[in-house]
Design an enzyme around this catalytic site. Sequence first.
Site, mmCIF file in Angstrom:
data_model
loop_
_atom_site.group_PDB
_atom_site.id
_atom_site.type_symbol
_atom_site.label_atom_id
_atom_site.label_comp_id
_atom_site.label_asym_id
_atom_site.label_seq_id
_atom_site.Cartn_x
_atom_site.Cartn_y
_atom_site.Cartn_z
ATOM 1 N N GLY A 18 0.850 -1.193 0.000
ATOM 2 C CA GLY A 18 0.000 0.000 0.000
ATOM 3 C C GLY A 18 0.881 1.237 0.000
ATOM 4 O O GLY A 18 1.826 1.343 0.785
ATOM 5 N N ALA A 19 0.549 2.192 -0.876
ATOM 6 C CA ALA A 19 1.412 3.357 -1.085
ATOM 7 C C ALA A 19 1.730 4.127 0.202
ATOM 8 O O ALA A 19 2.884 4.488 0.444
ATOM 9 C CB ALA A 19 0.754 4.277 -2.106
ATOM 10 N N ARG A 60 10.508 0.036 -4.727
ATOM 11 C CA ARG A 60 9.235 0.234 -5.441
ATOM 12 C C ARG A 60 9.373 1.578 -6.163
ATOM 13 O O ARG A 60 8.860 2.601 -5.693
ATOM 14 C CB ARG A 60 8.052 0.304 -4.460
ATOM 15 C CG ARG A 60 7.779 -0.907 -3.590
ATOM 16 C CD ARG A 60 7.061 -2.050 -4.301
ATOM 17 N NE ARG A 60 5.764 -1.711 -4.862
ATOM 18 C CZ ARG A 60 4.595 -1.821 -4.228
ATOM 19 N NH1 ARG A 60 4.558 -2.249 -2.999
ATOM 20 N NH2 ARG A 60 3.462 -1.505 -4.834
ATOM 21 N N CYS A 132 -9.417 -3.262 -4.373
ATOM 22 C CA CYS A 132 -8.139 -3.403 -3.672
ATOM 23 C C CYS A 132 -8.241 -2.895 -2.228
ATOM 24 O O CYS A 132 -9.343 -2.849 -1.657
ATOM 25 C CB CYS A 132 -7.039 -2.665 -4.427
ATOM 26 S SG CYS A 132 -5.365 -3.119 -3.912
ATOM 27 N N SER A 134 -7.267 0.426 -0.038
ATOM 28 C CA SER A 134 -6.694 1.761 0.081
ATOM 29 C C SER A 134 -7.051 2.292 1.455
ATOM 30 O O SER A 134 -8.227 2.366 1.824
ATOM 31 C CB SER A 134 -7.271 2.674 -1.011
ATOM 32 O OG SER A 134 -7.171 4.027 -0.580
ATOM 33 N N ASP A 203 -1.698 4.959 -6.420
ATOM 34 C CA ASP A 203 -0.276 4.838 -6.069
ATOM 35 C C ASP A 203 0.485 6.045 -6.591
ATOM 36 O O ASP A 203 1.452 6.484 -5.983
ATOM 37 C CB ASP A 203 0.309 3.545 -6.652
ATOM 38 C CG ASP A 203 -0.126 2.368 -5.808
ATOM 39 O OD1 ASP A 203 -1.257 1.891 -6.010
ATOM 40 O OD2 ASP A 203 0.632 1.978 -4.906
ATOM 41 N N ASN A 213 -3.108 2.872 -10.360
ATOM 42 C CA ASN A 213 -3.581 2.104 -9.202
ATOM 43 C C ASN A 213 -3.641 0.627 -9.577
ATOM 44 O O ASN A 213 -3.392 0.242 -10.729
ATOM 45 C CB ASN A 213 -4.948 2.631 -8.736
ATOM 46 C CG ASN A 213 -5.323 2.115 -7.367
ATOM 47 O OD1 ASN A 213 -4.543 2.207 -6.422
ATOM 48 N ND2 ASN A 213 -6.512 1.541 -7.236
ATOM 49 N N LYS A 214 -3.994 -0.184 -8.621
ATOM 50 C CA LYS A 214 -4.010 -1.648 -8.768
ATOM 51 C C LYS A 214 -4.679 -2.093 -10.067
ATOM 52 O O LYS A 214 -5.671 -1.526 -10.502
ATOM 53 C CB LYS A 214 -4.735 -2.225 -7.553
ATOM 54 C CG LYS A 214 -4.830 -3.714 -7.415
ATOM 55 C CD LYS A 214 -3.530 -4.501 -7.545
ATOM 56 C CE LYS A 214 -2.303 -3.858 -6.969
ATOM 57 N NZ LYS A 214 -1.943 -4.286 -5.674
ATOM 58 N N LYS A 239 1.155 11.946 -3.578
ATOM 59 C CA LYS A 239 1.378 10.846 -4.524
ATOM 60 C C LYS A 239 1.613 11.366 -5.940
ATOM 61 O O LYS A 239 1.736 10.587 -6.879
ATOM 62 C CB LYS A 239 0.210 9.877 -4.497
ATOM 63 C CG LYS A 239 0.176 9.094 -3.201
ATOM 64 C CD LYS A 239 -0.866 8.034 -3.242
ATOM 65 C CE LYS A 239 -0.983 7.368 -1.888
ATOM 66 N NZ LYS A 239 -2.181 6.551 -1.815
#
Length: 310
Positions: A18-19, A60, A132, A134, A203, A213-214, A239
């Site tokens: 997770g970001a 990452r 997902c 978040s 993300d 994102n996912k 972000k």
Amino acid sequence: MKELLEDAQKIKSLEIQGASNVAISAIEFLSNYAKRLKCKNIETCFKKLNDAQVILIDTRPTEPAMKNGLKYIMNKLEQEKESIIPEYISDIIEKYKNLYCEMLQDSKRRIAEIGSRRIPASSRKFNVMTHCHSSLVTGILLEAKKQGKNFKVINTETQPRLQGRKTAIKLMKANIEIIHVVDSAMRWAVRHYQVDLILIGADSITSEGTIINKIGSRLLALVAHEEHVPFYVASPLLKYNPETNLGLLETIEMRDPQEIWENPPEGIKILNPAFETVSRRYIDGLITEAGIFASSHVPNYFAKTYPELV
Ligand code: RUB
């Protein structure tokens, strides 16, 4: 260095996911590394810290909230370089680490407050869908529940690592009604439950207002478009990737094929893209600490809110 490499591995191996979590852990790891450092002079300290920063970012590379946090600390150090005494450098890092964590926490609180207003107080049950896990989205939903709003949540399991279960458990524990579906049922679920609002996290955000994102996020955005359901992304401005403003193209993180199929027969190629882009034309609004606006405005709000990170 050995401990730093072990810490970095926790992010790389997805033990930490997770970001927001990744960002907070990475700056914590830098701060802990600084506490263990013994340098004779300030130049050696900076060299070691810069090397540590590269190692952490490399875990990452497509997580700007982590990169912005590390950059924030290193920029602050650079500005104060002349007056820093090597043995006190870790205190300064600790101070800026805490400030960055506070920025992230404050953004989260503000996003929960702003986002929860998008769930109406009505006697008819409002249907929200997410994908997902978040922490920003769950923050909004928990705040709405606290305010006594009447809603249920439909969430996807999110293959292959099933982070959707984390969302489902967190919301269930807060007594929020939850319906869990497989990813490929997302279109069916939007129509079946006449979803009123779709909320996802992010993300990364580019200068053109594309969010990353996912995997599955764009599919959900396309379903929202087809079914005329408002589609919102909850994300701190932290972000935003300022390098995209200079032409950098974000890449998509490819993960281990074994996550999908542990022992496939020979001759089958498996691809495991972890993320995907959602273009601004499918996003009704970005929910940030600075308010809700079109995602293409993000560079302006970022520059105004965090000038030291531009
Ligand atoms: C997690 C994911 C999340 C965002 C936002 O991916 O895509 O939706 O990171 O998280 P992974 P948050 O689990 O593969 O890292 O809103 O908590 O920052």
